[in-house]
Scaffold this active site. Structure first.
Site, mmCIF file in Angstrom:
data_model
loop_
_atom_site.group_PDB
_atom_site.id
_atom_site.type_symbol
_atom_site.label_atom_id
_atom_site.label_comp_id
_atom_site.label_asym_id
_atom_site.label_seq_id
_atom_site.Cartn_x
_atom_site.Cartn_y
_atom_site.Cartn_z
ATOM 1 N N ASP A 51 0.715 -1.203 0.051
ATOM 2 C CA ASP A 51 -0.072 0.003 0.012
ATOM 3 C C ASP A 51 0.705 1.291 0.091
ATOM 4 O O ASP A 51 0.523 2.173 0.799
ATOM 5 C CB ASP A 51 -0.890 -0.016 0.971
ATOM 6 C CG ASP A 51 -1.773 -1.141 1.204
ATOM 7 O OD1 ASP A 51 -1.920 -2.103 0.297
ATOM 8 O OD2 ASP A 51 -2.602 -1.218 2.035
ATOM 9 N N LYS A 60 -6.933 -4.660 -3.499
ATOM 10 C CA LYS A 60 -7.738 -5.206 -2.285
ATOM 11 C C LYS A 60 -8.948 -4.234 -1.895
ATOM 12 O O LYS A 60 -8.516 -2.875 -2.035
ATOM 13 C CB LYS A 60 -7.122 -5.719 -1.291
ATOM 14 C CG LYS A 60 -5.959 -4.455 -0.771
ATOM 15 C CD LYS A 60 -4.893 -5.216 0.300
ATOM 16 C CE LYS A 60 -4.180 -3.935 0.882
ATOM 17 N NZ LYS A 60 -4.635 -3.180 1.839
ATOM 18 N N CYS A 74 -1.952 -2.612 7.756
ATOM 19 C CA CYS A 74 -1.874 -3.551 6.524
ATOM 20 C C CYS A 74 -0.594 -4.318 6.411
ATOM 21 O O CYS A 74 -0.627 -5.484 5.991
ATOM 22 C CB CYS A 74 -2.069 -2.884 5.412
ATOM 23 S SG CYS A 74 -3.767 -1.959 5.142
#
Length: 193
Positions: free
Chosen positions: A9, A103, A145
């Protein structure tokens, strides 16, 4: 030993100035690029994940719409598919990335294992197809994450190494707690050179 790199990310909304900007995010983006320049050939595959949330719904309650976000399970809108906030940070050179994982389409998603490639491949399948037994992890955010992706990699039976100089977290306390949890779960914490 066949090794993969997970880059989690590294997106505009998770770096300084973004909807959920993390201090040090831009520096991590640049450092990951340098790491790839020096070490991309050490990896059988390089995977990069991105939150890629729907614009027309609350993504399974992930976006706070009726109340202020609690910053635990509900968040301000971020990384909406096709927006500048969802783009990779400009300092992150993606030319050595083999697989891009999206995602969070319509649902909350923290781990890279919750995403898929555009062709529909899962991370589990990619690791198995390439005979991966070791995963190194870098990216944002350490306490969310990165943590979730590392725990899922351990659950998948991988040897996991978190590259501590290539991660940035939301807060120092929760980031340290996440790293301690990962070490206790069996991950190695190492600095990138």
């Amino acid at each position: 030993m066949s090794k993969a790199l997970f880059i989690i990310d590294v997106q505009n909304d998770f770096t300084e100035g973004g909807a959920l900007g993390v201090d040090g995010g831009a520096a991590v983006a640049a450092a990951i690029t340098e790491h790839l320049r020096a070490h991309a050939d050490d990896y059988a595959i390089v995977l990069a994940s991105r939150d890629w949330h729907d614009a027309d719904n609350d993504n399974g309650g992930h976006f706070a719409t009726d109340a202020d976000p609690d910053f635990v399970t509900t968040w301000p809108a971020h990384c909406v598919a096709g927006t500048a906030g969802a783009d990779y940070h400009a300092a992150f050179d993606t030319s050595r990335v083999d697989y891009h994982i999206r995602k969070g389409q319509g649902v909350p998603a923290y781990s890279i294992f919750e995403g898929r490639t555009d062709a529909g491949s899962t991370v589990h399948n990619l690791l198995d197809e390439h005979g991966i037994d070791t995963v190194e992890i870098a990216g944002i955010a350490t306490d969310y994450c990165v943590r979730a992706s590392a725990l899922d990699a351990l659950a998948h039976g991988q040897r996991v190494r978190v590259l501590t100089s290539l991660v940035a977290g939301v807060a120092p306390e929760s980031s340290q707690a996440a790293l301690a949890e990962l070490a206790h779960a069996g991950a190695e914490l190492i600095a990138s050179d």
